[in-house]
Every structure is written in structure tokens, then in C-alpha cells.
Design a protein around this motif. Structure first.
Motif, short mmCIF file in Angstrom:
data_model
loop_
_atom_site.label_atom_id
_atom_site.label_comp_id
_atom_site.label_asym_id
_atom_site.label_seq_id
_atom_site.Cartn_x
_atom_site.Cartn_y
_atom_site.Cartn_z
N SER A 12 0.85 -1.19 0.00
CA SER A 12 0.00 0.00 0.00
C SER A 12 0.89 1.23 0.00
CB SER A 12 -0.91 0.02 1.24
OG SER A 12 -1.78 -1.09 1.25
N PRO A 13 0.54 2.24 -0.79
CA PRO A 13 1.35 3.47 -0.82
C PRO A 13 1.28 4.22 0.50
CG PRO A 13 -0.66 3.78 -2.07
CD PRO A 13 -0.62 2.33 -1.70
N VAL A 14 2.29 5.04 0.75
CA VAL A 14 2.32 5.84 1.97
C VAL A 14 2.88 7.22 1.64
CG1 VAL A 14 4.64 5.10 2.66
CG2 VAL A 14 3.04 5.87 4.40
N THR A 15 2.35 8.23 2.33
CA THR A 15 2.81 9.61 2.18
C THR A 15 3.34 10.10 3.52
OG1 THR A 15 1.16 10.07 0.47
CG2 THR A 15 2.13 11.97 1.58
N SER A 16 4.45 10.79 3.49
CA SER A 16 5.05 11.29 4.73
C SER A 16 4.11 12.25 5.45
CB SER A 16 6.38 11.99 4.42
OG SER A 16 6.16 13.10 3.57
N LYS A 17 4.24 12.26 6.78
CA LYS A 17 3.45 13.16 7.62
C LYS A 17 4.41 14.05 8.41
CE LYS A 17 -0.27 9.78 8.17
NZ LYS A 17 -1.02 8.94 9.14
N PRO A 18 4.60 15.28 7.98
CA PRO A 18 5.52 16.18 8.71
C PRO A 18 5.00 16.48 10.12
CG PRO A 18 5.07 17.00 6.50
CD PRO A 18 4.09 15.90 6.76
N SER A 19 5.93 16.57 11.06
CA SER A 19 5.60 16.95 12.43
C SER A 19 5.59 18.47 12.49
CB SER A 19 6.63 16.37 13.40
OG SER A 19 6.34 16.75 14.72
N THR A 20 4.39 19.07 12.45
CA THR A 20 4.24 20.51 12.29
C THR A 20 4.95 21.30 13.39
OG1 THR A 20 2.12 20.15 11.21
CG2 THR A 20 2.59 22.39 11.99
N ILE A 21 4.72 20.92 14.64
CA ILE A 21 5.29 21.68 15.76
C ILE A 21 6.81 21.66 15.72
CG2 ILE A 21 5.51 21.78 18.27
CD1 ILE A 21 2.67 20.72 18.48
N PHE A 165 14.58 9.34 5.39
CA PHE A 165 13.17 9.37 5.74
C PHE A 165 12.84 10.66 6.50
CE2 PHE A 165 14.28 4.80 5.60
CZ PHE A 165 13.50 4.45 4.50
N SER A 166 13.25 11.76 5.91
CA SER A 166 12.97 13.08 6.47
C SER A 166 12.89 14.08 5.33
CB SER A 166 14.05 13.49 7.47
OG SER A 166 15.30 13.63 6.82
N GLY A 167 12.28 15.23 5.61
CA GLY A 167 12.22 16.27 4.60
C GLY A 167 13.55 16.98 4.48
N ASN A 168 13.70 17.77 3.43
CA ASN A 168 14.96 18.47 3.19
C ASN A 168 14.72 19.97 3.07
OD1 ASN A 168 17.69 18.47 2.93
ND2 ASN A 168 17.73 17.97 0.77
N HIS A 169 13.65 20.44 3.71
CA HIS A 169 13.28 21.85 3.70
C HIS A 169 13.26 22.35 5.13
CE1 HIS A 169 10.75 25.44 3.30
NE2 HIS A 169 10.98 25.41 2.00
N ILE A 170 13.63 23.59 5.36
CA ILE A 170 13.75 24.13 6.71
C ILE A 170 12.46 24.00 7.51
CG2 ILE A 170 13.25 26.47 5.93
CD1 ILE A 170 15.07 27.47 8.15
N PHE A 171 11.30 24.07 6.84
CA PHE A 171 10.02 23.95 7.54
C PHE A 171 9.38 22.58 7.35
CE2 PHE A 171 10.22 28.66 7.13
CZ PHE A 171 10.24 28.94 8.49
N SER A 172 10.15 21.60 6.93
CA SER A 172 9.63 20.24 6.82
C SER A 172 10.80 19.26 6.87
CB SER A 172 8.85 20.06 5.51
OG SER A 172 8.28 18.77 5.46
N MET A 173 11.39 19.13 8.05
CA MET A 173 12.55 18.25 8.20
C MET A 173 12.20 16.95 8.92
SD MET A 173 15.49 21.06 9.19
CE MET A 173 14.50 21.95 10.39
N VAL A 174 11.25 16.99 9.86
CA VAL A 174 10.94 15.83 10.69
C VAL A 174 9.63 15.20 10.26
CG1 VAL A 174 10.58 15.01 13.04
CG2 VAL A 174 12.14 16.92 12.61
#
Length: 247
Positions: A12-21, A165-174
Motif C-alpha cells: 500500500s502506498p504511503v505519504t510522509s506526515k511532517p511533524s508541524t510543531i 526518511f525526512s524532509g529536506n526543507h527548513i520547515f519540513s525536516m521531521v
């Protein structure tokens, strides 16, 4: 270990869920530190007499920090990772741009990689190089982190691909669902590329049962609690040692 299994669970496909806080907290803290540096340099330029050479140097530093702030805000690096039946997709949600896509057919065997992996070959983890897919700790000290290594075809050349398995943008890393992303990637490789070999230790590193592909959340929770207990104990002993030393 060969990744081919006869009774794999469905993919099943999966999409990352950024930790907003965490993401916005770390991003704003980084920008705040840079703004403070700009303010400090501005104060130096305004109130401290400098000769022409030092003034030129400070102006370059000032300009560099400003450009860094602009770059961080406008960067086009990926914020979102999607793993589906086609492969891995890296997307920037701020401009709706697909930064990169790695198809399942692009994965290659490690034997096709022509360059040496010095940092792993000279380490105790050199046995990992007997597998096409493996994971290990990279970096040192508090900056060390898990990294998932594979080999992919890019513009006709086989390149080593490191997945954190993490983002590469300053507001989406975790990402809050790193384990789900790791599980889906391993399951996808087992479904779509059973010819590739996977190091068995990679499953334990991401708390995944190698037979059922079930994520062992309880085991991970116990390991985290144990680590926190040890850290707390060390800190408490350190404080007691300082108190006795001062008495």
C-alpha cells in the motif's frame, strides 16, 4: 538475505506526515538565530569604528547571512516523500514541484556501483557492502543518524542513494511516520525488486518484523524509555557529582 518472499503482505502506498510543531519550531529558531547574527553585525557596523578592510569583511559577512536567509525561505528542496507502486517521489508542497523520482526499475545491485564507499569500507560495518540494500548510522556523536543506503541509476550512471526518511526543507525536516516509510520502502523492494538483497539488520533498525513486515511499536517504545532512563540517570549522577565537588 534475499528480499524475495513467497507470502508478502499486500503493498500500500504511503505519504510522509511532517511533524508541524517540530518543523516550524526548528525552522523559526534557525531564522531567529540568523536574524540575531544580522542584528549583531549591524550594531558592530554602526557603533564600532572599523578600518576599510574590516568594514569590507563585515559587509561580506552581512550580505552572506542575508542571502542565506533568502535561500532558506525560498529553497526548492523536498518537503514530502511519497512511496507508491511506481517508486519514491520527492515533492515540494510550497511550489507543487516534483524534485525527484526514483522508480523501482532504477534500483541496481551494489556490484554495478563503480566507486569505493570509503566511509563504510574502512569501518566495522564493512560487511554491509555484501548487500544491495543496507542501513547504518552515519555522522558522529549527537549528529549521528540512521541512513538507508541503496544504489540507483541516474542519467546512465549508478549512484549511491542515501535515504533518511525526512524532509529536506527548513520547515519540513521531521516526519512523524518514519517507520511507516521505511516499512513501505522495504516492502516495495521485496514486491517489485526481489532480485536485490537486503541486509537483515535493516529490519531491526527500523523495528520491522522481517517476516510479517509489522512495525514493532511496543519494542520501540521500550527502547526509547530505556534510553531516556539511562540519559536521566547519567544527568542526575553528573549533578550529584558537581554538588559533592562544590561542598
Amino acid at each position: 538475505m534475499n528480499s524475495q518472499k513467497t507470502n508478502l503482505p499486500p503493498f500500500s502506498p504511503v505519504t510522509s506526515k511532517p511533524s508541524t510543531i517540530l518543523n516550524y519550531g526548528l525552522g523559526l529558531l534557525t531564522l531567529l538565530c540568523l536574524f540575531l547574527l544580522v542584528g549583531m553585525l549591524f550594531m558592530l557596523l554602526c557603533f564600532i569604528p572599523l578600518d576599510e578592510y574590516l568594514l569590507f569583511v563585515y559587509c561580506l559577512i552581512f550580505l552572506g547571512i542575508v542571502l542565506q536567509i533568502v535561500y532558506i525561505i525560498r529553497t526548492t528542496k523536498h518537503t514530502t516523500t511519497i512511496i507508491d507502486s511506481r517508486g519514491i517521489h520527492y515533492i515540494n508542497k510550497f511550489n507543487d514541484k516534483v524534485e525527484n523520482t526514483i522508480l523501482w526499475d532504477s534500483f541496481r545491485k551494489i556490484s554495478e556501483f563503480k566507486r569505493e564507499i570509503i566511509e563504510i569500507k574502512k569501518s566495522p560495518d564493512s560487511h554491509l557492502l555484501n548487500y544491495d540494500i543496507f542501513s547504518t548510522m552515519v555522522g558522529s556523536g549527537r549528529y549521528s543518524h540512521e541512513a538507508f543506503f541503496s544504489f540507483v541509476l541516474v542519467n546512465g550512471n549508478v549512484e549511491m542513494h542515501k535515504e533518511k526518511f525526512s524532509g529536506n526543507h527548513i520547515f519540513s525536516m521531521v516526519y512523524s511516520n518514519r517507520l511507516e516509510l521505511a516499512r513501505t520502502l522495504l516492502l516495495g523492494l521485496s514486491h517489485f525488486r526481489p532480485d536485490l538483497t537486503i541486509h537483515p539488520g535493516i529490519f531491526a533498525m527500523y523495528y520491522i518484523d522481517s517476516n510479517s513486515f509489522v512495525i514493532e511499536y511496543e519494542k520501540r517504545r521500550k527502547d526509547i524509555n530505556t534510553a531516556l532512563f539511562i540519559i536521566g540517570l547519567v544527568v542526575m549522577l553528573g549533578i550529584l557529582f558537581l554538588l559533592f565537588a562544590l561542598l
